[in-house]
Design a protein around this motif. Structure first.
Motif, PDB file in Angstrom:
ATOM      1  N   ARG A 139       1.387   5.123   9.064  1.00  0.00           N
ATOM      2  CA  ARG A 139       2.429   5.299   8.090  1.00  0.00           C
ATOM      3  C   ARG A 139       2.728   4.092   7.228  1.00  0.00           C
ATOM      4  NH1 ARG A 139       7.842   7.684   9.641  1.00  0.00           N
ATOM      5  NH2 ARG A 139       8.444   7.114   7.420  1.00  0.00           N
TER       6      ARG A 139
ATOM      7  N   ASP B 201      -0.235   3.576   5.006  1.00  0.00           N
ATOM      8  CA  ASP B 201      -0.334   4.416   3.868  1.00  0.00           C
ATOM      9  C   ASP B 201       0.528   3.929   2.803  1.00  0.00           C
ATOM     10  OD1 ASP B 201      -2.132   6.021   5.078  1.00  0.00           O
ATOM     11  OD2 ASP B 201      -0.740   7.463   5.890  1.00  0.00           O
ATOM     12  N   TYR B 202       1.669   3.241   3.295  1.00  0.00           N
ATOM     13  CA  TYR B 202       2.598   2.821   2.269  1.00  0.00           C
ATOM     14  C   TYR B 202       2.144   1.538   1.645  1.00  0.00           C
ATOM     15  CZ  TYR B 202       6.852   0.454   0.605  1.00  0.00           C
ATOM     16  OH  TYR B 202       7.521  -0.208  -0.290  1.00  0.00           O
TER      17      TYR B 202
ATOM     18  N   ALA C 224      -0.825   1.143   1.019  1.00  0.00           N
ATOM     19  CA  ALA C 224      -2.034   1.268   0.193  1.00  0.00           C
ATOM     20  C   ALA C 224      -1.478   1.850  -1.065  1.00  0.00           C
ATOM     21  CB  ALA C 224      -2.985   2.275   0.766  1.00  0.00           C
ATOM     22  N   ARG C 225      -0.341   2.632  -0.926  1.00  0.00           N
ATOM     23  CA  ARG C 225       0.346   3.336  -2.198  1.00  0.00           C
ATOM     24  C   ARG C 225       0.995   2.398  -3.035  1.00  0.00           C
ATOM     25  NH1 ARG C 225       2.531   6.478   1.769  1.00  0.00           N
ATOM     26  NH2 ARG C 225       4.504   5.886   1.323  1.00  0.00           N
ATOM     27  N   ASN C 226       1.664   1.600  -2.349  1.00  0.00           N
ATOM     28  CA  ASN C 226       2.576   0.699  -3.275  1.00  0.00           C
ATOM     29  C   ASN C 226       1.988  -1.160  -3.548  1.00  0.00           C
ATOM     30  OD1 ASN C 226       5.004   2.121  -3.479  1.00  0.00           O
ATOM     31  ND2 ASN C 226       4.542   2.426  -1.262  1.00  0.00           N
ATOM     32  N   SER C 227       0.983  -1.509  -2.538  1.00  0.00           N
ATOM     33  CA  SER C 227       0.728  -2.807  -3.099  1.00  0.00           C
ATOM     34  C   SER C 227      -0.791  -2.832  -3.302  1.00  0.00           C
ATOM     35  CB  SER C 227       0.858  -3.609  -1.604  1.00  0.00           C
ATOM     36  OG  SER C 227      -0.134  -3.350  -0.822  1.00  0.00           O
ATOM     37  N   GLY C 228      -1.455  -1.686  -3.375  1.00  0.00           N
ATOM     38  CA  GLY C 228      -2.960  -1.518  -3.504  1.00  0.00           C
ATOM     39  C   GLY C 228      -3.665  -2.146  -2.337  1.00  0.00           C
TER      40      GLY C 228
ATOM     41  N   ALA D  84      -4.406  -2.225   1.934  1.00  0.00           N
ATOM     42  CA  ALA D  84      -4.176  -1.171   3.311  1.00  0.00           C
ATOM     43  C   ALA D  84      -4.307  -2.271   4.481  1.00  0.00           C
ATOM     44  CB  ALA D  84      -5.273  -0.250   3.321  1.00  0.00           C
TER      45      ALA D  84
ATOM     46  N   TYR E 261       6.957  -6.168   0.817  1.00  0.00           N
ATOM     47  CA  TYR E 261       6.659  -4.960   1.126  1.00  0.00           C
ATOM     48  C   TYR E 261       6.838  -4.360   2.455  1.00  0.00           C
ATOM     49  CZ  TYR E 261       3.770  -5.222  -3.076  1.00  0.00           C
ATOM     50  OH  TYR E 261       3.232  -5.019  -4.398  1.00  0.00           O
TER      51      TYR E 261
ATOM     52  N   GLU F 196      12.859   2.130   3.587  1.00  0.00           N
ATOM     53  CA  GLU F 196      12.638   3.509   3.726  1.00  0.00           C
ATOM     54  C   GLU F 196      12.726   3.926   4.999  1.00  0.00           C
ATOM     55  OE1 GLU F 196       8.773   4.841   2.630  1.00  0.00           O
ATOM     56  OE2 GLU F 196       8.858   4.110   0.544  1.00  0.00           O
TER      57      GLU F 196
END
Length: 76
Positions: free
Chosen positions: A29, A32-33, A35-39, A41, A50, A57
């Motif tokens: 998770r 995934d976070y 990859a979605r938020n910082s570009g 992984a 981050y 969260e």
């Protein structure tokens, strides 16, 4: 994430067998976070903001448990 390698690492560290799946899930998770938020992984390429945001969260969802933070620390 190389889940097999992470599982092996957790076993070597003496992580109880019943915690390993949840540790892998929280690390996945987190990736995934990222990859979605910082570009990115990869934990090696991100900054503290981050990590703090993901922690926020976890707090908001009531998942800020010792085991989840331990999983993230071992993943890092």
């Amino acid at each position: 994430m190389d889940k097999t390698a992470f599982r092996s690492f957790l076993v070597e560290k003496g992580t109880p067998e019943d915690n390993i799946d949840s540790f892998v899930i929280i690390a996945d998770r987190f990736e995934d976070y990222l990859a979605r938020n910082s570009g990115e992984a990869s934990i090696e390429l991100i900054g503290a903001k981050y990590i703090e945001a993901f922690s926020d969260e976890l707090i908001e969802s009531g998942e800020n448990t010792w085991d989840n933070y331990l999983a993230l620390a071992r993943y890092a």
